[in-house]
Scaffold this active site. Structure first.
Site, PDB file in Angstrom:
ATOM      1  N   CYS A 158       0.841  -1.205   0.000  1.00  0.00           N
ATOM      2  CA  CYS A 158       0.000   0.000   0.000  1.00  0.00           C
ATOM      3  C   CYS A 158       0.875   1.254   0.000  1.00  0.00           C
ATOM      4  CB  CYS A 158      -0.915  -0.024   1.224  1.00  0.00           C
ATOM      5  SG  CYS A 158      -1.768   1.528   1.568  1.00  0.00           S
ATOM      6  N   CYS A 161       0.302   3.759   2.829  1.00  0.00           N
ATOM      7  CA  CYS A 161       0.764   3.154   4.086  1.00  0.00           C
ATOM      8  C   CYS A 161       2.277   3.285   4.216  1.00  0.00           C
ATOM      9  CB  CYS A 161       0.386   1.673   4.138  1.00  0.00           C
ATOM     10  SG  CYS A 161      -1.376   1.320   4.013  1.00  0.00           S
TER      11      CYS A 161
END
Length: 233
Positions: A158, A161
């Site tokens: 991600c 993230c």
């Protein structure tokens, strides 16, 4: 019958123009699968994610594989295909690549596998918790602390993230005496995430004495993240 005609119309429209994937919500994707059970279904997550649970009758080809376009040639470009990933970003990339490569009718399921499982829709595989998964008991013990606990649901693939990870680690060390910050890998803790209603990442949950004090979704810069922690800790 109405839903069948609706999806046939969408399919014909996509086939005529061919360049733009059709975006579908979870419920619309579910209806499409029921109306067109023979549709090609493509999971573009990693093999590990796929092994931890996937939609029935789906084919797995990782969109990050350099040979992705070569591998999707096993699918029929003249027949409809529904693409999904975990949350939607990778499926959007894959759907765009496939449309550009000549696939005539491409559907992209927004929200991906996360929203599909959050809606308690059927999946195959992934019944056993992966190694390293946090148990519900461990999570309850962790969040029962009198000191605030900030949970960060993330995934290695991600981008938002990973962009936030240096900030998360910095504040984890800097504020250790005031708040406990714990990162939890979504891929290894899908069942826990589903129980908590986490269907997007990054998702942040602030707990104190087993009560949730704050919930946040998406990327935040350090200033905003620090301000939020100070406000709710």
């Amino acid at each position: 019958m109405k839903s069948i005609f609706t999806f046939l119309f969408l399919g014909l429209t996509a086939a005529c123009f061919a360049q733009s994937p059709v975006l579908l919500t979870t419920d619309r994707a579910d209806s499409l699968l029921k109306a067109m059970p023979a549709i090609q279904l493509l999971d573009v997550r990693t093999a590990g994610e796929y092994a931890n649970g996937h939609l029935s009758h789906s084919t797995n080809i990782d969109v990050r594989d350099e040979a992705f376009l070569a591998k999707v040639k096993q699918l029929d470009p003249n027949k409809p295909v529904l693409v999904y990933c975990l949350a939607g970003s990778r499926s959007a990339k894959a759907a765009g690549l496939m449309a550009s490569a000549g696939f005539k009718s491409v559907y992209d399921m927004q929200g991906g596998f996360a929203k599909w499982t959050a809606a308690n829709k059927p999946v195959e595989g992934g019944k056993e918790a992966p190694a390293g998964a946090m148990t519900p008991e461990a999570f309850q013990k962790l969040t029962a602390s009198a000191k605030p606990v900030l949970i960060d649901f993330y995934a290695p693939w991600c981008a938002p993230c990973q962009k936030m990870l240096p900030t998360v680690n910095k504040l984890k060390a800097e504020l250790a005496d005031k708040v406990t910050i714990v990162t939890i890998d979504y891929d290894k803790n899908r069942q826990l995430a589903q129980q908590l209603g986490v269907d997007e990442i990054p998702t942040f949950l602030m707990y104190k004495e087993s009560k949730i004090k704050w919930r946040g979704i998406g990327y935040m810069d350090e200033a905003m993240f620090r301000k939020t922690i100070d406000e709710y800790k």
